[in-house]
Scaffold this motif. Structure first.
Motif, PDB file in Angstrom:
ATOM      1  N   VAL A   1       0.837  -1.199   0.000  1.00 41.27           N
ATOM      2  CA  VAL A   1       0.000   0.000   0.000  1.00 41.27           C
ATOM      3  C   VAL A   1       0.875   1.253   0.000  1.00 41.27           C
ATOM      4  N   ALA A   2       2.052   1.178   0.640  1.00 43.01           N
ATOM      5  CA  ALA A   2       2.962   2.326   0.679  1.00 43.01           C
ATOM      6  C   ALA A   2       3.429   2.705  -0.710  1.00 43.01           C
TER       7      ALA A   2
ATOM      8  N   GLY B   1       1.476   3.010  -3.121  1.00 41.91           N
ATOM      9  CA  GLY B   1       0.341   3.638  -3.771  1.00 41.91           C
ATOM     10  C   GLY B   1      -0.555   2.664  -4.486  1.00 41.91           C
ATOM     11  N   ARG B   2      -0.530   1.420  -4.101  1.00 46.70           N
ATOM     12  CA  ARG B   2      -1.324   0.400  -4.781  1.00 46.70           C
ATOM     13  C   ARG B   2      -2.416  -0.129  -3.858  1.00 46.70           C
ATOM     14  N   ARG B   3      -3.446  -0.581  -4.469  1.00 47.89           N
ATOM     15  CA  ARG B   3      -4.475  -1.311  -3.747  1.00 47.89           C
ATOM     16  C   ARG B   3      -4.124  -2.796  -3.842  1.00 47.89           C
ATOM     17  N   ALA B   4      -4.226  -3.528  -2.768  1.00 49.38           N
ATOM     18  CA  ALA B   4      -3.776  -4.921  -2.769  1.00 49.38           C
ATOM     19  C   ALA B   4      -4.622  -5.749  -1.805  1.00 49.38           C
ATOM     20  N   THR B   5      -4.587  -7.031  -2.049  1.00 43.45           N
ATOM     21  CA  THR B   5      -5.207  -8.011  -1.136  1.00 43.45           C
ATOM     22  C   THR B   5      -4.123  -8.957  -0.646  1.00 43.45           C
ATOM     23  N   TYR B   6      -4.413  -9.587   0.482  1.00 46.03           N
ATOM     24  CA  TYR B   6      -3.403 -10.437   1.104  1.00 46.03           C
ATOM     25  C   TYR B   6      -4.104 -11.530   1.912  1.00 46.03           C
ATOM     26  N   VAL B   7      -3.506 -12.696   1.932  1.00 41.66           N
ATOM     27  CA  VAL B   7      -4.038 -13.833   2.696  1.00 41.66           C
ATOM     28  C   VAL B   7      -2.994 -14.241   3.718  1.00 41.66           C
TER      29      VAL B   7
ATOM     30  N   PRO C   1      -4.306 -17.890  13.879  1.00 40.70           N
ATOM     31  CA  PRO C   1      -3.955 -18.920  14.866  1.00 40.70           C
ATOM     32  C   PRO C   1      -4.875 -20.134  14.858  1.00 40.70           C
ATOM     33  N   ASN C   2      -6.134 -19.956  14.502  1.00 44.15           N
ATOM     34  CA  ASN C   2      -7.060 -21.094  14.492  1.00 44.15           C
ATOM     35  C   ASN C   2      -6.973 -21.937  13.223  1.00 44.15           C
ATOM     36  N   GLY C   3      -6.088 -21.552  12.313  1.00 46.57           N
ATOM     37  CA  GLY C   3      -5.880 -22.344  11.104  1.00 46.57           C
ATOM     38  C   GLY C   3      -6.669 -21.892   9.915  1.00 46.57           C
ATOM     39  N   ALA C   4      -7.698 -21.050  10.100  1.00 47.34           N
ATOM     40  CA  ALA C   4      -8.491 -20.554   8.977  1.00 47.34           C
ATOM     41  C   ALA C   4      -7.797 -19.346   8.353  1.00 47.34           C
ATOM     42  N   PRO C   5      -7.745 -19.225   7.024  1.00 45.31           N
ATOM     43  CA  PRO C   5      -7.078 -18.088   6.390  1.00 45.31           C
ATOM     44  C   PRO C   5      -7.792 -16.767   6.700  1.00 45.31           C
ATOM     45  N   ASP C   6      -7.002 -15.711   6.836  1.00 47.55           N
ATOM     46  CA  ASP C   6      -7.534 -14.349   6.988  1.00 47.55           C
ATOM     47  C   ASP C   6      -7.401 -13.624   5.656  1.00 47.55           C
ATOM     48  N   ILE C   7      -8.493 -12.979   5.221  1.00 44.19           N
ATOM     49  CA  ILE C   7      -8.514 -12.243   3.965  1.00 44.19           C
ATOM     50  C   ILE C   7      -8.399 -10.746   4.278  1.00 44.19           C
ATOM     51  N   TRP C   8      -7.399 -10.090   3.690  1.00 43.03           N
ATOM     52  CA  TRP C   8      -7.161  -8.654   3.903  1.00 43.03           C
ATOM     53  C   TRP C   8      -7.264  -7.935   2.561  1.00 43.03           C
ATOM     54  N   ALA C   9      -7.774  -6.706   2.624  1.00 41.04           N
ATOM     55  CA  ALA C   9      -7.761  -5.800   1.476  1.00 41.04           C
ATOM     56  C   ALA C   9      -7.465  -4.390   1.998  1.00 41.04           C
ATOM     57  N   ALA C  10      -6.641  -3.653   1.316  1.00 42.89           N
ATOM     58  CA  ALA C  10      -6.253  -2.310   1.785  1.00 42.89           C
ATOM     59  C   ALA C  10      -6.039  -1.397   0.592  1.00 42.89           C
ATOM     60  N   VAL C  11      -6.279  -0.069   0.852  1.00 44.10           N
ATOM     61  CA  VAL C  11      -6.098   0.928  -0.197  1.00 44.10           C
ATOM     62  C   VAL C  11      -5.587   2.214   0.469  1.00 44.10           C
TER      63      VAL C  11
ATOM     64  N   ARG D   1      -3.306   8.042   5.029  1.00 44.85           N
ATOM     65  CA  ARG D   1      -3.690   6.916   5.871  1.00 44.85           C
ATOM     66  C   ARG D   1      -4.087   5.711   5.001  1.00 44.85           C
ATOM     67  N   VAL D   2      -4.342   4.592   5.685  1.00 43.08           N
ATOM     68  CA  VAL D   2      -4.647   3.331   4.979  1.00 43.08           C
ATOM     69  C   VAL D   2      -6.006   2.827   5.430  1.00 43.08           C
ATOM     70  N   LEU D   3      -6.875   2.620   4.447  1.00 46.53           N
ATOM     71  CA  LEU D   3      -8.182   2.030   4.707  1.00 46.53           C
ATOM     72  C   LEU D   3      -8.101   0.533   4.429  1.00 46.53           C
ATOM     73  N   SER D   4      -8.469  -0.265   5.401  1.00 53.09           N
ATOM     74  CA  SER D   4      -8.328  -1.736   5.248  1.00 53.09           C
ATOM     75  C   SER D   4      -9.617  -2.431   5.656  1.00 53.09           C
ATOM     76  N   TRP D   5      -9.781  -3.610   5.103  1.00 52.82           N
ATOM     77  CA  TRP D   5     -10.940  -4.477   5.432  1.00 52.82           C
ATOM     78  C   TRP D   5     -10.421  -5.893   5.667  1.00 52.82           C
ATOM     79  N   HIS D   6     -10.985  -6.563   6.649  1.00 45.66           N
ATOM     80  CA  HIS D   6     -10.471  -7.874   7.056  1.00 45.66           C
ATOM     81  C   HIS D   6     -11.632  -8.796   7.426  1.00 45.66           C
TER      82      HIS D   6
END
Length: 471
Positions: free
Chosen positions: A120-121, A123-129, A133-143, A149-154
């Motif tokens: 994001v630094a 200047g790109r919008r990106a997603t990340y997996v 800790p519980n083993g389930a993947p976390d889905i992230w998106a930020a712009v 500042r950085v707006l993110s969703w999880h």
């Protein structure tokens, strides 16, 4: 597993998933594997073939399951990341001064992964997996926002997706087990059919080896399938025919030679009778008589090999018959009748067998010679060094006298003739050595025993026929 970043630039152009220019990669998780239990492989084509098919089926099923599992997981993660990207874009458009970020989005969330912040630094919008800790993947998106500042969703991988993956894994496991068991059943079916054909072929080959020359291996295995088993059966039949023809040719040659020798040997005996008395004359007569005996034995063996001999059956009291014949042949032999029995047999051939056994015991054994009659069984025992091991293992063989301690003299035809005559009578002739109870095999024998087992019924299967009693 493929990279977990998906970058988005300002003009909504979607970048490909993979490694970023700076070498940063997203972390992901993938699991799968299979265990292979040790297979207890039984000796036999059926079980070996079944195990091989089951093993190949298990390997293929595990490999396909891993591929399907990973492909489904990647597809679901890609869909979740696309949804997160759409939401973060919508949240960016709806967010403004004095407003709360919609859809649960956050500004400058301290839990944002460092790898995502680095993208994001730029200047790109990106997603990340990432892995939670519980083993389930976390889905992230930020712009990035205009104020820096950085707006993110999880969100965490949804329970619905997890349930779908669980159901898929169960279906893959059930399918893999079905493939393994189905392959095993198929292997047992195919291997069993092949094993049955081979067992039939082996049984028919054993019959041929026992002298049943009319048996054909190809006919024994049957079926309409033409495979390697059928080729093997035809080859065995061809080999048996060739061996039988060779044996028959050798038998005819032996019989012809012996037949041609009868006339000159008879003339030699006649001429020996005209020689003047003396030691040289006795030697000539003895050798000429031995040659005549040998020629007659060879002719008899040839007739027995030709399977043309037939017994002339009569009813006799076995104990009385043996007692009289032994007394006439060897007065020193001890005869004991344990149980008298009436049997149907050929007296002439039975006498021939009995005399040959007595002659062998007298020549190669040591006294006392004991003859026992018990029902339909006749035992002839001596107290010599015992039969040679080759005779015990393979039976009598012509012109092979065995070891020098017992069979150093003669031509090996006496027991061969006895076995052949017993076969015509439908009887069974066995040989064994007598040793002390519990003694090892290297302990010298205390004698040899030949046992003649007469059949319970007349041997009509040998082509023999009954003789009418004479008045």
């Amino acid at each position: 597993m493929r990279g977990m970043f998906q970058r988005r630039d300002r003009d909504r152009h979607r970048g490909g998933a993979g490694r970023g220019p700076d070498g940063a990669v997203g972390t992901g998780s993938g699991s799968g594997g299979g265990t292979r239990d040790g297979l207890a492989i039984r000796t036999g084509i059926r079980w070996k073939l079944s195990a091989a098919i089951a093993l190949v089926g298990a390997l293929v099923a595990v490999a396909l399951s891993l591929v399907v599992h990973n492909a489904a997981r990647v597809s679901m993660l890609d869909n979740s990341r696309e949804l997160a990207d759409e939401r973060i874009q919508l949240a960016q458009r709806m967010y403004g001064p004095g407003r709360q970020p919609p859809f649960g989005a956050k500004v400058d969330d301290p839990a944002i992964p460092a790898e995502l912040l680095a993208k994001v630094a730029e200047g790109r919008r990106a997603t990340y997996v990432s892995d939670s800790p519980n083993g389930a993947p976390d889905i992230w998106a930020a712009v990035p926002l205009r104020d820096g500042r950085v707006l993110s969703w999880h969100e965490t991988f949804t329970d619905r997706n997890a349930d779908v993956m669980k159901d898929l894994d169960q279906a893959l496991i059930i399918g893999s087990i079905t493939v393994v068991f189905g392959g095993s059943a198929l292997g047992v079916l195919i291997g069993g059919q092949l094993s049955r054909r081979l067992r039939k072929a082996a049984s028919a080959a054993n019959q041929v080896a026992k002298g049943e020359t009319e048996v054909r291996v190809r006919d024994a295995i049957g079926g309409v399938v033409r495979d390697e088993t059928d080729d093997l059966a035809r080859a065995v039949d061809a080999m048996a025919d060739a061996l039988q023809q060779r044996i028959e040719a050798e038998r005819r040659v032996t019989a012809d030679i012996a037949h041609e020798l009868r006339t000159p040997v008879t003339g030699l005996l006649t001429a020996a009778e005209l020689l003047p008395p003396g030691r040289p004359t006795e030697l000539v007569r003895d050798r000429a008589q031995a040659m005549r005996t040998l020629v007659e034995d060879v002719l008899e063996v040839a007739r027995l090999d030709g399977a043309s001999e037939r017994a002339e059956l009569q009813d006799i009291l076995l104990g009385e018959f043996v007692s009289r014949r032994v007394a006439a042949k060897d007065a020193d032999a001890d005869v004991r009748v344990v149980h008298e029995s009436e049997v149907t047999t050929d007296p002439r051939r039975l006498e021939r067998v009995l005399f040959n056994l007595l002659a062998n015991a007298s020549r190669h054994g040591k006294p006392p010679i004991e003859v026992t009659v018990e029902g339909r069984v006749i035992r002839v025992r001596d107290h010599g060094p015992g039969f040679p091991e080759a005779l015990l293992a393979e039976g009598p063989s012509r012109f092979r006298t065995g070891s020098t301690d017992r069979a150093g003299h003669g031509h090996g035809l006496g027991l061969t003739i006895a076995a052949g005559q017993a076969r015509v009578l439908g009887a069974r002739l066995t040989f064994r050595n007598v040793r002390p109870a519990g003694a090892p095999d290297d302990v010298p024998a205390e004698g040899a025993v030949a046992v003649l087992w007469l059949p319970e019924h007349a041997p009509t299967n040998t082509g023999s026929f009954p003789m009418l009693p004479q008045d």
